[in-house]
Design an enzyme around this catalytic site. Structure first.
Site, PDB file in Angstrom:
ATOM      1  N   GLU A 206      -0.094 -35.278 -30.083  1.00 43.66           N
ATOM      2  CA  GLU A 206      -0.930 -35.736 -28.971  1.00 43.66           C
ATOM      3  C   GLU A 206      -1.171 -37.244 -29.057  1.00 43.66           C
ATOM      4  O   GLU A 206      -2.310 -37.721 -28.997  1.00 43.66           O
ATOM      5  CB  GLU A 206      -2.244 -34.952 -28.917  1.00 43.66           C
ATOM      6  CG  GLU A 206      -2.024 -33.487 -28.580  1.00 43.66           C
ATOM      7  CD  GLU A 206      -3.302 -32.719 -28.264  1.00 43.66           C
ATOM      8  OE1 GLU A 206      -4.405 -33.332 -28.320  1.00 43.66           O
ATOM      9  OE2 GLU A 206      -3.219 -31.517 -27.976  1.00 43.66           O
TER      10      GLU A 206
ATOM     11  N   GLU B 235       1.257 -26.121 -28.298  1.00 42.61           N
ATOM     12  CA  GLU B 235      -0.117 -25.615 -28.273  1.00 42.61           C
ATOM     13  C   GLU B 235      -0.347 -24.977 -26.912  1.00 42.61           C
ATOM     14  O   GLU B 235      -0.205 -25.635 -25.879  1.00 42.61           O
ATOM     15  CB  GLU B 235      -1.138 -26.730 -28.515  1.00 42.61           C
ATOM     16  CG  GLU B 235      -1.085 -27.334 -29.917  1.00 42.61           C
ATOM     17  CD  GLU B 235      -2.178 -28.362 -30.176  1.00 42.61           C
ATOM     18  OE1 GLU B 235      -3.233 -28.305 -29.487  1.00 42.61           O
ATOM     19  OE2 GLU B 235      -1.981 -29.220 -31.058  1.00 42.61           O
TER      20      GLU B 235
END
Length: 511
Positions: free
Chosen positions: A191, A314
């Protein structure tokens, strides 16, 4: 050939009055929609809440952390093809040297991201990879780009994988591990658009090229390099990173969570919801198809051979954490609603097998859409765990193309496709059909025709369903919601006729 869904008209459904709507489904048993990789059923274990400590590990009588045998046994029942670690956001705060060597000499670390707790680094590289060996899972290690250096990551890679004489390999041997672990899957940051550094895609792409350069192959171990992918619908991130670094990328890591609400205000409750909350979560789960379609189109423009995997690293439901739980630990209950969003999502992955080769539900134990919840010595399997069990027959099988009248689930003047499906054929020729009915009120009859198949019989069938939308397992009733034998699948006039109850998932094996 792609599977296609045919939508029933409102007039046709209305004419069926109070009877179960009938939905036609045609399966082509002689064609292939692609190989369903076991890695689509991957898991995720971050240093977050009670996922690591009091999750996979517990303290023994001496106060030392040991692997929980009951958790490992339960996870091995459904199979763990891969396990992603140490994050998540924690990965870009993690310095691997703190988690090796004698435990009494390891420095502590404050997890400012998740609860502000202090941990002693009892679980580090050796402990995690020992867990993977017990689970018979392939590890996915995510390196620190956000706060680490190229040297840090290159040394960690060497520590884990170098087979001969080298400074890091010798340090590994000093710490008790002679042979390398041969870890292939390696995340270059996590991320990076957010908690991993709030980077622009142009900047990250250049950093990725630099960091990945120093992941050298050793003998049979070639790094499978996973780049930070986009958040949800950030198509610009995919475009820029693929354009600037796609030639060095093996997997692009897309993150998508299913929420009932918004990130900035309220993400909805795990248990206390009404039908509007049911509808919104199902709609959000189905958004995954649009996201994968659009990101795939961008990737195709830069990688027409489809060499680069789209990895949904995710995914899962994210609710407000349970009242009374530790702030920042992201502990939430898991209901039938979560289970059906999981089955719908897995079906979507199966429709995109040309790109989607790996995925990791978040997370495995005690965090978000967990497989298992623990309370001291007690543990329970969640409804989502049972979805993964019901989908086991599809792993490493051939996805069969089909056409399906999905019907409509109507709520408050809005509609969603009511039925989701996966059909696969294994190496022995046995066909498995999974059907999900997201309509919480209306049972539906599905009539399946199998082109290219002469004769059939139902070998087994199981169903996951309940009377209440928020049905769940608790520590006092851990088996309140489990799959049971299903007698609603019959062969009639050369078709498989399935009477699919409201809010249910069934998996049927036929020969």
């Amino acid at each position: 050939m792609k599977s296609t869904y045919l939508f029933a008209s409102g007039l046709a459904l209305a004419s069926l009055a109070a009877a179960e709507p009938v939905h036609e489904m045609t399966v082509d048993t002689g064609e292939s929609n692609g190989h369903i990789s076991r890695h689509i059923y991957g898991h995720f274990a971050e240093h977050l809440g009670r996922g690591i400590y009091d999750g996979f590990w517990k303290k023994d009588a001496n106060g030392d952390y040991i692997i929980r045998d009951d958790v490992v046994a339960a996870m091995k029942e459904i199979g763990v093809p891969n396990l992603r670690w140490p994050g998540g956001c924690f990965a870009d705060y993690y310095f691997w040297e703190h988690g090796i060597g004698p435990k009494e000499e390891r420095p502590t670390v404050v997890n400012n991201l998740w609860g502000g707790v202090t941990e002693d680094n009892s679980v580090g590289t050796h402990e995690f990879l020992a867990l993977c060996e017990e689970l018979e899972a392939e590890p996915i290690v995510v390196g620190n780009v956000g706060s680490g250096t190229v040297e840090d990551m290159a040394n960690w890679w060497q520590y884990i994988n170098h087979p001969g004489e080298s400074p890091m390999a010798n340090l590994r041997r000093e710490n008790g591990r002679e042979e390398p672990w041969d870890v292939h899957y390696w995340g270059v940051g996590n991320e990076s658009w957010g908690c991993g550094g709030h980077m622009r895609p142009e900047y990250y792409a250049d950093l990725y090229r630099r960091f990945s350069t120093f992941l050298h192959g050793y003998k049979n171990v070639r790094p499978f390099r996973i780049a930070t992918g986009p958040a949800e619908a950030d198509y610009n991130w995919t475009e820029v990173v693929m354009e600037r670094a796609g030639d060095r990328i093996d997997g692009l890591d897309l993150h998508v969570y299913t929420i009932d609400g918004s990130w900035s205000t309220h993400k909805g409750q795990a248990v206390n919801f009404d039908e509007s909350g049911w509808y919104r979560l199902m709609k959000r789960a189905m958004w995954m198809d649009e996201l994968i379609t659009n990101h795939t189109a961008i990737m195709d423009a830069h990688d027409p051979e489809k060499r680069v995997w789209l990895i949904v690293g995710e995914w899962g439901t994210w609710h407000e954490q349970e009242e009374g739980s530790v702030p920042g630990f992201l502990y939430q209950q898991n209901t039938l609603r979560d289970a059906l969003t999981a089955s719908v999502t897995l079906d979507i992955f199966h429709q995109h097998l040309d790109r989607v080769k790996m995925a990791n539900i978040a997370q495995t134990i005690n965090v978000l859409q967990a497989m298992i919840l623990t309370d001291g010595e007690r543990m329970l399997r969640t409804p989502t765990y049972h979805v993964f069990d019901l989908y086991k027959p599809h792993r490493e099988a051939t996805a069969l193309p089909f056409e399906l009248d999905r019907g409509q689930y109507e709520f408050a003047g809005n509609t969603l496709p009511a039925i989701s499906a996966t059909v696969s054929k294994n190496d022995e020729g046995r066909i498995h059909v999974s059907l999900t009915n997201i309509d919480p009120h209306q049972a539906r009859s599905v009539e399946l025709s199998f082109d290219g198949m002469k004769g059939m019989s139902v070998k087994s069938a199981r169903i996951l369903t309940a009377d209440e939308m928020n049905a769940r397992n608790t520590f006092d009733a851990p088996d309140a919601l489990v799959p049971v034998e299903f007698d609603g699948a019959k062969v009639s006039n050369g078709k498989l006729v399935v009477s699919l109850p409201a809010k249910s998932l069934v998996t049927i094996a036929i020969d």
